[in-house]
Scaffold this active site. Structure first.
Site, PDB file in Angstrom:
ATOM      1  N   CYS B  52       1.034  -1.252   0.182  1.00  0.00           N
ATOM      2  CA  CYS B  52       0.309  -0.246   0.099  1.00  0.00           C
ATOM      3  C   CYS B  52       1.017   1.592   0.017  1.00  0.00           C
ATOM      4  O   CYS B  52       2.013   1.666   0.789  1.00  0.00           O
ATOM      5  CB  CYS B  52      -0.679  -0.185   1.424  1.00  0.00           C
ATOM      6  SG  CYS B  52      -1.983   1.544   1.860  1.00  0.00           S
ATOM      7  N   CYS B  55       0.682   3.406   3.472  1.00  0.00           N
ATOM      8  CA  CYS B  55       0.952   2.843   5.024  1.00  0.00           C
ATOM      9  C   CYS B  55       2.404   3.680   5.099  1.00  0.00           C
ATOM     10  O   CYS B  55       3.530   4.061   4.336  1.00  0.00           O
ATOM     11  CB  CYS B  55       1.643   1.298   4.405  1.00  0.00           C
ATOM     12  SG  CYS B  55      -0.272   0.423   5.009  1.00  0.00           S
ATOM     13  N   HIS B 115      -3.947   0.012   7.898  1.00  0.00           N
ATOM     14  CA  HIS B 115      -4.339   0.319   6.976  1.00  0.00           C
ATOM     15  C   HIS B 115      -6.083  -0.780   6.896  1.00  0.00           C
ATOM     16  O   HIS B 115      -6.807  -0.292   6.190  1.00  0.00           O
ATOM     17  CB  HIS B 115      -3.982  -0.765   5.937  1.00  0.00           C
ATOM     18  CG  HIS B 115      -4.285  -0.730   5.123  1.00  0.00           C
ATOM     19  ND1 HIS B 115      -3.908  -0.059   3.703  1.00  0.00           N
ATOM     20  CD2 HIS B 115      -4.843  -2.529   4.227  1.00  0.00           C
ATOM     21  CE1 HIS B 115      -4.222  -0.799   2.636  1.00  0.00           C
ATOM     22  NE2 HIS B 115      -4.482  -1.971   2.828  1.00  0.00           N
ATOM     23  N   ASN B 155     -13.627   9.704  -1.430  1.00  0.00           N
ATOM     24  CA  ASN B 155     -14.262   9.094  -2.096  1.00  0.00           C
ATOM     25  C   ASN B 155     -13.955   7.621  -1.153  1.00  0.00           C
ATOM     26  O   ASN B 155     -12.809   6.809  -0.595  1.00  0.00           O
ATOM     27  CB  ASN B 155     -12.951   9.169  -3.069  1.00  0.00           C
ATOM     28  CG  ASN B 155     -13.502  10.104  -4.224  1.00  0.00           C
ATOM     29  OD1 ASN B 155     -15.227  10.465  -4.327  1.00  0.00           O
ATOM     30  ND2 ASN B 155     -12.672  10.059  -5.165  1.00  0.00           N
ATOM     31  N   SER B 163      -9.677   3.668  -5.194  1.00  0.00           N
ATOM     32  CA  SER B 163      -8.224   3.169  -5.583  1.00  0.00           C
ATOM     33  C   SER B 163      -7.278   2.870  -4.291  1.00  0.00           C
ATOM     34  O   SER B 163      -6.940   1.175  -4.763  1.00  0.00           O
ATOM     35  CB  SER B 163      -7.658   3.552  -6.663  1.00  0.00           C
ATOM     36  OG  SER B 163      -6.799   4.657  -6.153  1.00  0.00           O
ATOM     37  N   HIS B 166      -6.606   1.637   2.370  1.00  0.00           N
ATOM     38  CA  HIS B 166      -5.921   2.779   3.091  1.00  0.00           C
ATOM     39  C   HIS B 166      -6.932   3.984   3.585  1.00  0.00           C
ATOM     40  O   HIS B 166      -7.347   4.819   2.346  1.00  0.00           O
ATOM     41  CB  HIS B 166      -5.248   3.070   2.926  1.00  0.00           C
ATOM     42  CG  HIS B 166      -4.378   3.249   4.003  1.00  0.00           C
ATOM     43  ND1 HIS B 166      -2.998   3.058   4.589  1.00  0.00           N
ATOM     44  CD2 HIS B 166      -4.403   4.484   5.119  1.00  0.00           C
ATOM     45  CE1 HIS B 166      -2.706   2.913   6.105  1.00  0.00           C
ATOM     46  NE2 HIS B 166      -2.897   4.188   6.223  1.00  0.00           N
ATOM     47  N   HIS B 168      -7.869   7.663   3.676  1.00  0.00           N
ATOM     48  CA  HIS B 168      -7.642   8.291   3.499  1.00  0.00           C
ATOM     49  C   HIS B 168      -8.691   9.593   2.336  1.00  0.00           C
ATOM     50  O   HIS B 168      -9.417   9.437   2.026  1.00  0.00           O
ATOM     51  CB  HIS B 168      -6.741   8.282   2.405  1.00  0.00           C
ATOM     52  CG  HIS B 168      -6.626   7.781   0.911  1.00  0.00           C
ATOM     53  ND1 HIS B 168      -7.381   6.019   0.912  1.00  0.00           N
ATOM     54  CD2 HIS B 168      -6.871   8.660  -0.628  1.00  0.00           C
ATOM     55  CE1 HIS B 168      -7.753   6.480  -1.045  1.00  0.00           C
ATOM     56  NE2 HIS B 168      -7.463   7.693  -1.062  1.00  0.00           N
ATOM     57  N   GLN B 170      -9.014  13.406   0.076  1.00  0.00           N
ATOM     58  CA  GLN B 170      -8.087  14.016  -0.857  1.00  0.00           C
ATOM     59  C   GLN B 170      -8.611  15.998  -0.563  1.00  0.00           C
ATOM     60  O   GLN B 170      -9.399  16.143  -0.606  1.00  0.00           O
ATOM     61  CB  GLN B 170      -8.179  13.504  -1.978  1.00  0.00           C
ATOM     62  CG  GLN B 170      -8.120  12.817  -2.403  1.00  0.00           C
ATOM     63  CD  GLN B 170      -8.417  12.339  -4.339  1.00  0.00           C
ATOM     64  OE1 GLN B 170      -7.541  13.029  -4.902  1.00  0.00           O
ATOM     65  NE2 GLN B 170      -8.337  11.433  -4.112  1.00  0.00           N
TER      66      GLN B 170
HETATM   67  O1  G1P Z   1      -8.003  10.669  -7.381  1.00  0.00           O
HETATM   68  P1  G1P Z   1      -7.917   8.746  -7.504  1.00  0.00           P
HETATM   69  O2  G1P Z   1      -8.920   8.405  -6.112  1.00  0.00           O
HETATM   70  O3  G1P Z   1      -7.107   8.063  -8.096  1.00  0.00           O
HETATM   71  O4  G1P Z   1      -9.768   8.693  -8.172  1.00  0.00           O
HETATM   72  C1  G1P Z   1     -10.614   8.678  -8.115  1.00  0.00           C
HETATM   73  O5  G1P Z   1     -11.114  10.053  -7.799  1.00  0.00           O
HETATM   74  C2  G1P Z   1     -10.855  11.571  -8.448  1.00  0.00           C
HETATM   75  C3  G1P Z   1     -11.160  12.472  -7.918  1.00  0.00           C
HETATM   76  O6  G1P Z   1     -12.456  12.702  -7.569  1.00  0.00           O
HETATM   77  C4  G1P Z   1     -11.737  11.108  -9.655  1.00  0.00           C
HETATM   78  O7  G1P Z   1     -11.372  11.577 -10.870  1.00  0.00           O
HETATM   79  C5  G1P Z   1     -11.883   9.664 -10.623  1.00  0.00           C
HETATM   80  O8  G1P Z   1     -11.857   9.243 -11.279  1.00  0.00           O
HETATM   81  C6  G1P Z   1     -11.575   8.573  -9.435  1.00  0.00           C
HETATM   82  O9  G1P Z   1     -11.567   7.174  -9.811  1.00  0.00           O
END
Ligand code: G1P
Ligand code: G1P
Lengths: 349, 349
Positions: B52, B55, B115, B155, B163, B166, B168, B170
């Site tokens: 990961c 981690c 994790h 997300n 993806s 873990h 997290h 943004q």
């Molecule tokens: O940034 P990540 O986690 O790789 O990607 C994810 O979040 C992003 C922001 O919402 C999106 O644009 C991507 O389509 C989604 O897969």
């Protein structure tokens, strides 16, 4: 700065049809994908499925029996989102809680008696008959004086929420203008008032001159990736003649539309050699609400696949809260679509 | 007609924050689901995963090594959608092809070294430390004078495009206002000009009086299903005090926000006894662009699950082309969320 390059640098693009902006991050395809991988949809359906509510002679949820139809078959959705008999009414508490009654009709159109087909596997003649049905349905629904908008669309593939693989589409007609259509109405009207021309006619002329985003054209329609595309391989079919709705297409134009749909959806299937999922639908003039000479008929295709048959683009997080975002340019997508064969990969085997 | 009933009849509701309408079809839950069934996400992760990139002590894509961190850990996204060094520039061909360069900073925040956790499995104290980091990051990013907007979001779950499991979130900060934030700015400004009060303070007062859509509250925050919710179990956290951004939260408010997030996400997990996927994020005042006294901090949760851990709501076809649509009322969703325990189902075992 003269170094700015749409092919390389993050930028925003204006959707002239809605007035919204989208974010393009051309460099971002380099990102490795460790996320969700979709299952490949099973693709070995029988020609007739006794359990399918769209196949000829089968029973439906309301107890009725489908006829032994040969071309298309239209009926009222057994689980309609909009209903004919909704009482008028509404709510307005201090402009904070605001609601209006909605009335409408939802129909389902089976495109073919064959359970195992999809549009790209049908002939131009067969698709032209579907176009005929769309035209007739539009005319019929517009004859209800309270109907203001008619949305013709198709969800294809289970990752697009389609709950039955039998080839079919839907029509939702209602007593008000949906959000997306209201935005397109406003933008096209503004352009028409300022220039006296159709926004999409002017846009199409520019695209046909440039060719960067054009996928193909026939005598009456052009297929292109719009400059402001959101979905990876999003496209639009635009009529070369400025007509406000499907009502005005001639027989020749209807066959040409079938040809455009067929060739586009074959290219889509050939992209990843899979039955390419999408939501597609027409945008056209509102009905029973005066003249809309600025409206220009077009059809959107919103397909989610990004990298392969199993990796799609997620419109989540940033996209839901802030702004649609894409990882490849419209020009890259158009080039890829242009390079694909118009012979269906399954017909080649 | 006095028979019109929001609980029974199809209707549209106004989102007062964006100005958009949504379609509600309360009767539509009766529809049987024959469509896509999502896989239940594996939920037996180790505390530490050597593969990961989040981690502690592991290698990242840029070759660097994560520190052996104890609380949260922030770094610049190795696959940023927005970049710091994008040259200025743009394009405008006859108002038909319009683009602008976009500059920004994308950061990733690991919420915990563990994790195997998610926010609802962390303590209030641990979540309060994440709130601290959000506040610090907001302050730091706002110190770049060209940054106009800072989007903090998470997300959760692979069906929300996440993806890496873990825990997290943004942050995407950029030199312009995203579409959704521009709409909320306009609506809040209008209300403030007309009444001299915060739109969300007035709305919250009404909701607290009615209680129909309130899920729970603590001293400083209320959690409710907004009247105009689009996603089945969509909620909002609204601060009782009218502050324009996270910058102004006191220590006590930050702990109360952590408490609200914890209790809400536990209820979500308990809904279908699964790790409940969602996209969540804060909306708050733009920065470095004058005063925005009308802005009222809030946080949206957009979860897709509709009927079970494996059946989600698809925003496709009609929704993409026309208008968002939902199958259960906001009041039904709030009642369901209110009835759920605040003890995590896994902690009960
Ligand atoms: O940034 P990540 O986690 O790789 O990607 C994810 O979040 C992003 C922001 O919402 C999106 O644009 C991507 O389509 C989604 O897969
Ligand atoms: O009507 P269907 O095919 O059952 O349902 C599908 O299409 C509808 C219209 O786009 C959506 O509202 C549903 O979420 C989707 O699952």
């Amino acid at each position: 700065d003269t170094n700015f390059d749409l092919k390389e640098h993050p930028h925003s693009r204006l959707n002239i049809l809605t007035g919204d902006w989208i974010l393009v991050s051309p460099h971002r395809t380099k990102r490795p994908w460790q996320g969700k991988v979709e299952a490949v949809q099973a693709d070995d359906r029988p020609q007739y499925d006794p359990a399918c509510y769209l196949c000829p002679t089968n029973k439906r949820a309301d107890g009725s029996e489908n006829p032994d139809y040969k071309g298309s078959f239209v009926f009222t959705n057994d689980y309609s989102s909009l209903l004919l008999n909704t009482p008028d009414g509404g709510l307005n508490e201090d402009e904070l809680l605001v609601a209006n009654s909605q009335k409408g009709i939802c129909r389902v159109i089976s495109f073919s008696p064959r359970h195992d087909l999809t549009l790209p596997q049908m002939t131009t003649e067969e698709i032209a008959k579907v176009v005929d049905v769309w035209q007739n349905e539009f005319q019929d629904l517009a004859s209800y004086p309270w109907i203001k908008h008619i949305q013709i669309f198709e969800n294809k593939g289970d990752i697009m929420g389609c709950s039955n693989p039998h080839p079919h589409g839907q029509i939702w007609a209602q007593n008000s203008l949906p959000v997306e259509v209201a935005k397109e109405t406003q933008q096209q009207k503004l352009h028409f008032e300022q220039r006296g021309t159709s926004l999409l006619a002017d846009y199409l002329a520019l695209e046909l001159k440039k060719q960067d985003r054009v996928v193909f054209e026939n005598e009456h329609f052009a297929v292109l990736v719009p400059f402001w595309a959101v979905w990876p391989y999003e496209t639009m079919i635009i009529s070369k003649r400025h007509v406000t709705s499907i009502l005005y297409f001639t027989d020749e134009e209807k066959v040409a539309l079938a040809d455009a749909i067929r060739r586009l959806t074959i290219r889509y299937d050939n992209m990843f050699e899979t039955s390419f999922p999408y939501s597609a639908g027409m945008h056209q003039s509102p009905v029973n609400s005066g003249d809309h000479p600025y409206w220009h008929w077009h059809m959107h295709f919103y397909p989610p696949l990004l990298r392969s048959a199993t990796v799609k683009k997620f419109m989540v997080g940033y996209e839901m809260l802030a702004n649609p975002q894409r990882d490849i340019t419209a020009e890259f997508a158009a080039e890829k679509l242009r390079g694909l064969s118009e012979v269906h990969y399954k017909a080649r085997e």
